[in-house]
Structure formats: C-alpha cells, structure tokens
Write a protein that holds these residues in place. Structure first.
Motif, PDB file in Angstrom:
ATOM      1  N   GLU A 229       0.761  -1.176   0.189  1.00 15.02           N
ATOM      2  CA  GLU A 229       0.206   0.016   0.093  1.00 15.02           C
ATOM      3  C   GLU A 229       0.720   1.231  -0.048  1.00 15.02           C
ATOM      4  OE1 GLU A 229      -2.656  -0.378   3.363  1.00 15.02           O
ATOM      5  OE2 GLU A 229      -3.554  -2.203   2.692  1.00 15.02           O
ATOM      6  N   GLU A 230       1.892   1.246   0.650  1.00 12.00           N
ATOM      7  CA  GLU A 230       2.608   2.413   0.866  1.00 12.00           C
ATOM      8  C   GLU A 230       4.063   2.660  -0.219  1.00 12.00           C
ATOM      9  OE1 GLU A 230       3.867   3.509   4.745  1.00 12.00           O
ATOM     10  OE2 GLU A 230       2.162   2.423   5.860  1.00 12.00           O
ATOM     11  N   LEU A 231       4.498   1.461  -0.612  1.00  8.03           N
ATOM     12  CA  LEU A 231       5.613   1.567  -1.307  1.00  8.03           C
ATOM     13  C   LEU A 231       5.431   0.884  -2.857  1.00  8.03           C
ATOM     14  CD1 LEU A 231       8.500   0.979   1.017  1.00  8.03           C
ATOM     15  CD2 LEU A 231       7.528   3.082   0.239  1.00  8.03           C
ATOM     16  N   GLY A 232       4.222   0.078  -2.855  1.00  5.80           N
ATOM     17  CA  GLY A 232       4.015  -0.793  -4.191  1.00  5.80           C
ATOM     18  C   GLY A 232       5.216  -1.665  -4.322  1.00  5.80           C
ATOM     19  N   ALA A 368       9.613  14.929  -8.727  1.00  2.97           N
ATOM     20  CA  ALA A 368       9.725  14.553 -10.091  1.00  2.97           C
ATOM     21  C   ALA A 368      11.234  13.794 -10.562  1.00  2.97           C
ATOM     22  CB  ALA A 368       9.847  15.946 -11.034  1.00  2.97           C
ATOM     23  N   VAL A 369      12.197  14.430  -9.919  1.00  3.26           N
ATOM     24  CA  VAL A 369      13.441  13.666 -10.132  1.00  3.26           C
ATOM     25  C   VAL A 369      13.524  12.002  -9.594  1.00  3.26           C
ATOM     26  CG1 VAL A 369      15.789  13.558  -9.535  1.00  3.26           C
ATOM     27  CG2 VAL A 369      14.821  15.648  -9.929  1.00  3.26           C
ATOM     28  N   LEU A 370      12.745  11.910  -8.314  1.00  2.00           N
ATOM     29  CA  LEU A 370      12.781  10.536  -7.734  1.00  2.00           C
ATOM     30  C   LEU A 370      11.782   9.791  -8.838  1.00  2.00           C
ATOM     31  CD1 LEU A 370      12.102  11.313  -4.182  1.00  2.00           C
ATOM     32  CD2 LEU A 370      13.965  10.008  -4.955  1.00  2.00           C
ATOM     33  N   GLU A 371      10.600  10.258  -9.312  1.00  4.69           N
ATOM     34  CA  GLU A 371       9.946   9.586 -10.297  1.00  4.69           C
ATOM     35  C   GLU A 371      10.671   8.943 -11.227  1.00  4.69           C
ATOM     36  OE1 GLU A 371       5.749   9.867 -12.994  1.00  4.69           O
ATOM     37  OE2 GLU A 371       6.561  11.538 -11.894  1.00  4.69           O
ATOM     38  N   ARG A 372      11.883   9.772 -11.947  1.00  2.66           N
ATOM     39  CA  ARG A 372      12.463   9.551 -13.195  1.00  2.66           C
ATOM     40  C   ARG A 372      13.442   8.335 -12.681  1.00  2.66           C
ATOM     41  NH1 ARG A 372      15.934  12.311 -15.043  1.00  2.66           N
ATOM     42  NH2 ARG A 372      16.099  14.032 -13.812  1.00  2.66           N
ATOM     43  N   PHE A 373      14.017   8.753 -11.388  1.00  2.07           N
ATOM     44  CA  PHE A 373      14.796   7.431 -10.960  1.00  2.07           C
ATOM     45  C   PHE A 373      14.241   6.231 -10.675  1.00  2.07           C
ATOM     46  CE2 PHE A 373      18.361  10.426  -8.867  1.00  2.07           C
ATOM     47  CZ  PHE A 373      18.746  10.714 -10.011  1.00  2.07           C
ATOM     48  N   LEU A 374      13.150   6.091 -10.197  1.00  2.00           N
ATOM     49  CA  LEU A 374      12.255   4.877 -10.097  1.00  2.00           C
ATOM     50  C   LEU A 374      12.117   4.252 -11.485  1.00  2.00           C
ATOM     51  CD1 LEU A 374       9.985   6.084  -7.049  1.00  2.00           C
ATOM     52  CD2 LEU A 374      12.129   4.487  -6.922  1.00  2.00           C
ATOM     53  N   ARG A 375      11.662   4.883 -12.347  1.00  2.34           N
ATOM     54  CA  ARG A 375      11.353   4.332 -13.454  1.00  2.34           C
ATOM     55  C   ARG A 375      12.465   3.886 -14.148  1.00  2.34           C
ATOM     56  NH1 ARG A 375       6.513   5.854 -16.250  1.00  2.34           N
ATOM     57  NH2 ARG A 375       5.161   7.299 -15.073  1.00  2.34           N
ATOM     58  N   ALA A 376      13.609   4.713 -14.169  1.00  2.00           N
ATOM     59  CA  ALA A 376      14.727   4.077 -14.623  1.00  2.00           C
ATOM     60  C   ALA A 376      15.368   2.713 -13.854  1.00  2.00           C
ATOM     61  CB  ALA A 376      15.958   4.972 -14.469  1.00  2.00           C
ATOM     62  N   LEU A 377      15.019   2.546 -12.692  1.00  2.00           N
ATOM     63  CA  LEU A 377      15.532   1.471 -11.755  1.00  2.00           C
ATOM     64  C   LEU A 377      14.295   0.261 -12.006  1.00  2.00           C
ATOM     65  CD1 LEU A 377      16.543   3.011  -8.476  1.00  2.00           C
ATOM     66  CD2 LEU A 377      17.827   1.705  -9.931  1.00  2.00           C
ATOM     67  N   GLY A 378      13.393   0.347 -12.895  1.00  2.00           N
ATOM     68  CA  GLY A 378      12.457  -0.555 -13.184  1.00  2.00           C
ATOM     69  C   GLY A 378      11.148  -0.719 -12.463  1.00  2.00           C
ATOM     70  N   ALA A 386       2.851   8.504  -4.690  1.00  2.00           N
ATOM     71  CA  ALA A 386       2.452   9.789  -4.812  1.00  2.00           C
ATOM     72  C   ALA A 386       3.317  10.959  -4.214  1.00  2.00           C
ATOM     73  CB  ALA A 386       1.078  10.243  -4.390  1.00  2.00           C
ATOM     74  N   GLY A 387       3.597  10.496  -2.732  1.00  2.53           N
ATOM     75  CA  GLY A 387       4.567  11.756  -1.969  1.00  2.53           C
ATOM     76  C   GLY A 387       5.807  11.532  -2.092  1.00  2.53           C
ATOM     77  N   VAL A 388       6.515  12.763  -1.844  1.00  3.94           N
ATOM     78  CA  VAL A 388       8.089  12.754  -1.946  1.00  3.94           C
ATOM     79  C   VAL A 388       8.684  11.553  -0.703  1.00  3.94           C
ATOM     80  CG1 VAL A 388      10.024  14.032  -1.543  1.00  3.94           C
ATOM     81  CG2 VAL A 388       8.232  15.338  -2.598  1.00  3.94           C
ATOM     82  N   GLU A 389       8.077  11.417   0.370  1.00  2.12           N
ATOM     83  CA  GLU A 389       8.763  10.784   1.432  1.00  2.12           C
ATOM     84  C   GLU A 389       8.299   9.264   1.144  1.00  2.12           C
ATOM     85  OE1 GLU A 389       7.243  11.558   5.132  1.00  2.12           O
ATOM     86  OE2 GLU A 389       7.832  13.754   5.364  1.00  2.12           O
ATOM     87  N   GLU A 390       7.293   8.863   0.345  1.00  2.00           N
ATOM     88  CA  GLU A 390       7.114   7.629  -0.029  1.00  2.00           C
ATOM     89  C   GLU A 390       8.128   7.194  -1.065  1.00  2.00           C
ATOM     90  OE1 GLU A 390       4.921   9.650   0.500  1.00  2.00           O
ATOM     91  OE2 GLU A 390       3.443   8.864   2.099  1.00  2.00           O
ATOM     92  N   ARG A 391       8.215   8.257  -2.157  1.00  2.00           N
ATOM     93  CA  ARG A 391       9.259   8.053  -3.144  1.00  2.00           C
ATOM     94  C   ARG A 391      10.512   7.549  -2.921  1.00  2.00           C
ATOM     95  NH1 ARG A 391       6.985  12.004  -8.176  1.00  2.00           N
ATOM     96  NH2 ARG A 391       4.620  10.762  -8.296  1.00  2.00           N
ATOM     97  N   THR A 392      10.770   8.609  -1.857  1.00  2.00           N
ATOM     98  CA  THR A 392      12.387   8.405  -1.030  1.00  2.00           C
ATOM     99  C   THR A 392      12.434   7.180  -0.296  1.00  2.00           C
ATOM    100  OG1 THR A 392      12.509  10.749  -0.904  1.00  2.00           O
ATOM    101  CG2 THR A 392      13.754   9.320   0.555  1.00  2.00           C
TER     102      THR A 392
END
Length: 592
Positions: A229-232, A368-378, A386-392
């Motif tokens: 739920e929190e990190l997918g 926005a940077v975290l979203e690009r990094f996460l996509r690059a990591l697969g 959605a949130g910055v803390e969750e993406r971090t």
C-alpha cells in the motif's frame, strides 16, 4: 577535566554535572550544544553551528549571536558547579572537550562494537547482554525537541543505528533461546517502523519459537500490506523465506537472522509467496551519465580527493559536494570522475540536472527527479507512490544492498538534495553546486571539494586542445594573454576558443584585443547559448538588495589585494560589521 559531566542525546537533550542538571535556556542554545556534541572532540565552524541552529534561514547577526549562545552555555556549566572550560574557542570555531566527559551516543557505539566482537566469537550470552544495555541507553526520539534539518539528519542516523542494534540483539537473544523477550521488545518497534523488514523477520522468528505460528504469519501479512500500500513492493526474499519456514513446520533448534535484500517491484504475480531463488525482480541497470566534457584539463587534486570516497570504511554513504563559481567546471569535474569510476558501480549510474541556477526553467523538484529515478530502476509508473517521502523510501529500498553512483548536478540547496540520497553505503553520491551546501557537510558527512579557476598552465593547455596545438604554439604570447583575460574560467576559455575555431581568419591576438576592453568583455564571451554574463547573473539575482549594491560598487574598485570589510562599509556608508556580513554573502554566492 573532571569525569562527572554527562551528556545524553539518545532522547531529549540532558546535561548533568555530578548530580546537578545543567539548565539550558532556549532552543537555540540547546541546538548549538547538540551540534557540538554530535561532533564532540572536533572543531565545529561558525557556519556549521549556524546551520545547525537556524537551518538555511540565517539571521544577519549570526556572527555575533553564536558567541553569545556559547557564553550562555559556559555560564550554565559554571552555575551547575563545573570548574573547567567545556567548550573551547578555536581559530576556526568551537570544540567540545571529550576528556573526562561521558556521552551516551559514544557509550552506545563502543558497547555495540564490543557486542559484535563477542557475537563473532560465538559468545551469544555476552553479546545479548551488552546489546540490551545499548538499547537501554535510548530514552525516546533522539534530540526530539530540536527540529533544524541538520540535527534531524543526524538524529535519523542514530535512530537507524538503534533499529539495527535491536535486530542484532534479537538475533543474539534467539540464539540464547529467549524468544519471549524478543517478542516483548520488538512488537512495539515493528508497529512504529512497519517498513523495516529486518525487525519484522526477527519478530516472526520469535513468535514462531514461542509456539505462536498463527501470530507470526499475521505479522507477515500486515507487513506485506504495508509494503504494497505504501511503497508498491512485495516483501524481500528474507521475509518470504521466514514465512515459508513457518508454513513448513515446527522451528529448527537454531534461529538465525535472515538476510533481507531489496524488495521487488509489484508486477503481475499473484498473492502467493515467490520461490526462494527468484530474487529481486528489479534488474534494470541505468547508465544515465552524460558524456564527459571534451578537452578536460587539470583538476588532479580534486580527482584525488574524490577518490577518497571509494576508500571509506563502508559504514556511511560516501558523498562529495563539488562547489565553485559559475563556469569554473564543476559539472565537467563530476562527469570526468564519474566516468573514470563507473566500473566500480556495477548496478548502474543515475544522473539528474537539478537546475538550481537555470535562467529559463524552475529548479527541479525532488518528487519529479525521484519519479524518473524509480522508472529508470524498473518501477512501473503505476507503482510509483504519490508523495515525496514515499518515493524516497521506495528509492532507498530498491538501492539497498546495491552499488549505484548518483550524480546530482547544479543543486540549489541541501534541502533539494536530501530526498534524493540513497541510504546504503555501497552507493556513492556526487553533488555540484555554486554554494557549499554546508547542510550536507554537517548532517551528511559529505566531503567538500572546492573548485578554483584554472592555473595559467592549465588554461594554456585548454586553449591548445580546443584551438589545436599548432595554432596555439604559433601565437604563444597572445594565447597567454587570452588565457589571462579569461581569468582561468573554463567557460570563458571555451567560448573564446570556440569563436576562434569558427573564425580561422581571426588571430589569437585579435581575440585577446577584443577581450582587453573591459566594457565589452562579457559581450564577447557569448556563444551558442553559453554566456559568462548569464552565469554570473543567476547568482547575482539571488543576492539581497544590499549585497547586490555592494557587488556593483565593488566592481568599480581596483583592489588587486582583495576586499576588506572597511571598504564595503565606506562604499555603503554602513558599519564594518555589516560590511563583513555583506562580503560573506557575496563569498557564499561565489561572486567573490
């Protein structure tokens, strides 16, 4: 120094001299003392103390306020009966003496090291007892009443250390056959830190060995729901292996701590646990580094300094902050080193231009940077939180146990960088910025790598590489004059050389003559969207009104020996103290 002074930071800040408490007055005084304690025994500069007390919003009177608070602390120690100087004034700042001082954080570190040594020798009883004493030193959230970002970063590091020690303690207790003690202590910790898979695995093992199989499986399912739920993400292999062992039957006689690798990204798999040998699903290896800058010269000492990051002891995230004036070649240095050491990071390289000083675009947002990094990591786009803390949190979970180089170019502030930092020491981060980003130096232990203008020899070599060795040699003296007029700025040198390369009919002497006119020099140093004037303007527009006025008036002065506070005071009809503050602002902006 007498041995009856005690400092406690593993909870609310407390200080005692013998049986008498030291009465600390105000949050700023407590923040300053906390900063000295977290660097006990080492000199802490005024700038670092200011960042710890006020964060990034420094008052104009910071240079006078720090000594006032230090004086207040010394008086508080004296009133409590301390007859020695605890805080020592040094040329570069202040230092808290450590001889005869007891600090709970230092005690915890030494005890934990001794416990690990005992565990490695098979002395589980001794290790469990010492680790239990370490956990008993924590009285609550570390320095909870102090909320500046720099102190908060260190506090989070100490809290992470506490959780790691709790996992080690649980392992030792289980090896001694005491699972119920583990359940009693870990239940609350797992509730407070639901995404910490190592803690959850130890609690499951303890419940299993307490003949509470159903409860252990329920703990697994709760953790799985939190992660999804929190990190997918799905639970890591270690947690799944513990679940599989519980489903298989009664516990074995020994309970060992499972290895908990990075989580896998949610795909199309069903809800059944994955086989043990599947491993993490995220296998994408990003290679995002831009190509290195051509005709790179010099910077031997800076490259050597960055090499030190590869030789750290492996306990903390290696991080370097490359800082310097606009156009001095910070990005070129970062990319040159990154390509030289890329093979040391087999799991890939991530790159982002944070656009901290971009003329036409806003600074990049960490989310926005975290979203690009996460996509690059697969990570699938729908699985990005959605949130910055969750993406971090997801970013750090995926990088846990991996070796990835992260290059963050053109950063505006430490706050912009912090959410983009991995947590694993196997990774490495390089940040470039016009500012020194002292928040990363203080709170993150980053290595400062200042970059100055090129030497005369390196400037001449850069011109020769761009123009061609024959052309540069044919006009050696004009080339030297051109290098001097560009003041060692790689950006200015490249623009001037590019203009000459595009205009073979121009002589080097003619270009030098054009630059000799100070009124039109910046007009000449413009080519293909690159402008020295624009690079300076981006730093200038961030100045306060009075600092900008000082910059303009200093530009009218011929002061080859440098600028003194009294000169600014005379130019602006102000005090020498105010002149010093304005000069410091200009230095921080890399304009002086």
């Amino acid at each position: 120094m007498t041995a009856h002074i005690e400092f406690r930071v593993l909870g609310p800040l407390e200080v005692g001299v013998g049986d008498r408490p030291v009465r600390l007055r105000g949050l700023r005084q407590r923040s300053l003392l906390a900063a000295l304690l977290l660097d006990a025994g080492r000199v802490v500069s005024i700038d670092r103390l200011a960042a710890a007390v006020w964060g990034e919003h420094l008052p104009e009177s910071v240079r006078t306020q720090i000594p006032i608070h230090v004086h207040g602390l010394r008086k508080a120690f004296k009133d409590a009966g301390c007859g020695v100087q605890v805080i020592v004034t040094e040329q570069a700042g202040y230092r808290l003496r450590t001889d005869g001082v007891w600090l709970d954080a230092r005690e915890a570190e030494e005890l934990a090291a001794a416990a690990r040594k005992a565990a490695g020798a098979g002395q589980s009883e001794q290790a469990a007892a010492m680790l239990g004493r370490v956990l008993g030193l924590w009285r609550g959230p570390v320095l909870a009443e102090i909320d500046t970002a720099e102190i908060a970063v260190v506090a989070r590091g100490l809290e992470d250390a506490r959780l790691s020690i709790a996992e080690e303690w649980a392992e030792a207790e289980l090896a001694c056959g005491r699972p119920r003690e583990v359940v009693a202590r870990l239940a609350g910790l797992v509730e407070d830190h639901p995404l910490r898979e190592g803690l959850r695995a130890q609690l499951m093992l303890a419940l299993w060995h307490s003949e509470r199989q159903a409860d252990a499986l329920e703990i697994y399912q709760r953790g799985r729901r939190h992660l999804r739920e929190e990190l997918g993400v799905e639970p890591g292999r270690g947690l799944r292996e513990v679940q599989r062992a519980i489903l298989a039957g009664p516990p074995a006689l020994d309970a060992t701590r499972p290895e908990v690798p990075a989580p896998r990204v949610v795909g199309d798999a069903d809800d059944e646990p994955l086989p043990a040998d599947t491993g993490p699903v995220v296998t994408v290896r990003p290679a995002q580094l831009p190509p290195p800058v051509s005709a790179f010269v010099g910077r031997t000492s800076q490259l050597r300094a960055l090499d030190r990051l590869l030789r750290q002891d492996g306990r903390f995230l290696p991080m370097g902050v490359i800082s310097g004036v606009a156009g001095v070649g910070k990005s070129a240095l970062a990319l040159q080193w990154a390509h030289l050491v890329a093979d040391r990071f087999p799991d890939g390289q991530l790159f982002a231009n944070l656009r901290g000083y971009d003329l036409d675009r806003e600074s990049a947002q960490p989310a926005a940077v975290l979203e690009r990094f996460l996509r690059a990591l697969g990570v699938d786009g729908e699985a990005v939180p959605a949130g910055v803390e969750e993406r971090t949190a997801l970013f750090r979970s995926i990088l846990d146990g991996r070796k990835v180089l992260v290059v963050l170019d053109n950063a505006q502030s430490a706050a912009q960088v912090r959410p983009l930092l991995p947590a694993t020491p196997g990774c490495c981060v390089i940040v470039t910025s016009r500012r020194r980003l002292e928040g990363l130096l203080v709170g993150g232990g980053a290595l400062p790598v200042p970059v100055e203008v090129l030497t005369e020899q390196d400037s001449a070599e850069l011109l020769a590489r761009v123009l061609g060795a024959e052309r540069a040699a044919a006009e050696r003296e004009p080339a030297a004059d051109l290098a001097a007029l560009c003041d060692g700025s790689p950006l200015a040198l490249r623009i001037a050389a590019a203009k000459l390369a595009m205009r073979p009919q121009w002589s080097v002497a003619e270009m030098a003559e054009r630059l000799a006119d100070e009124r039109s020099r910046l007009d000449q140093l413009s080519r293909g969207g690159l402008e020295v004037r624009a690079s300076i303007g981006l730093s200038y527009r961030e100045l306060s009104a009075r600092a900008a006025l000082a910059f303009r008036r200093l530009g009218l002065m011929d002061a080859p020996g440098g600028f003194a506070p009294w000169l600014v005071a005379a130019l602006l009809d102000t005090t020498v103290h105010d002149g010093e503050r304005l000069l410091e602002e200009l230095v921080d902006a890399q304009l002086l």
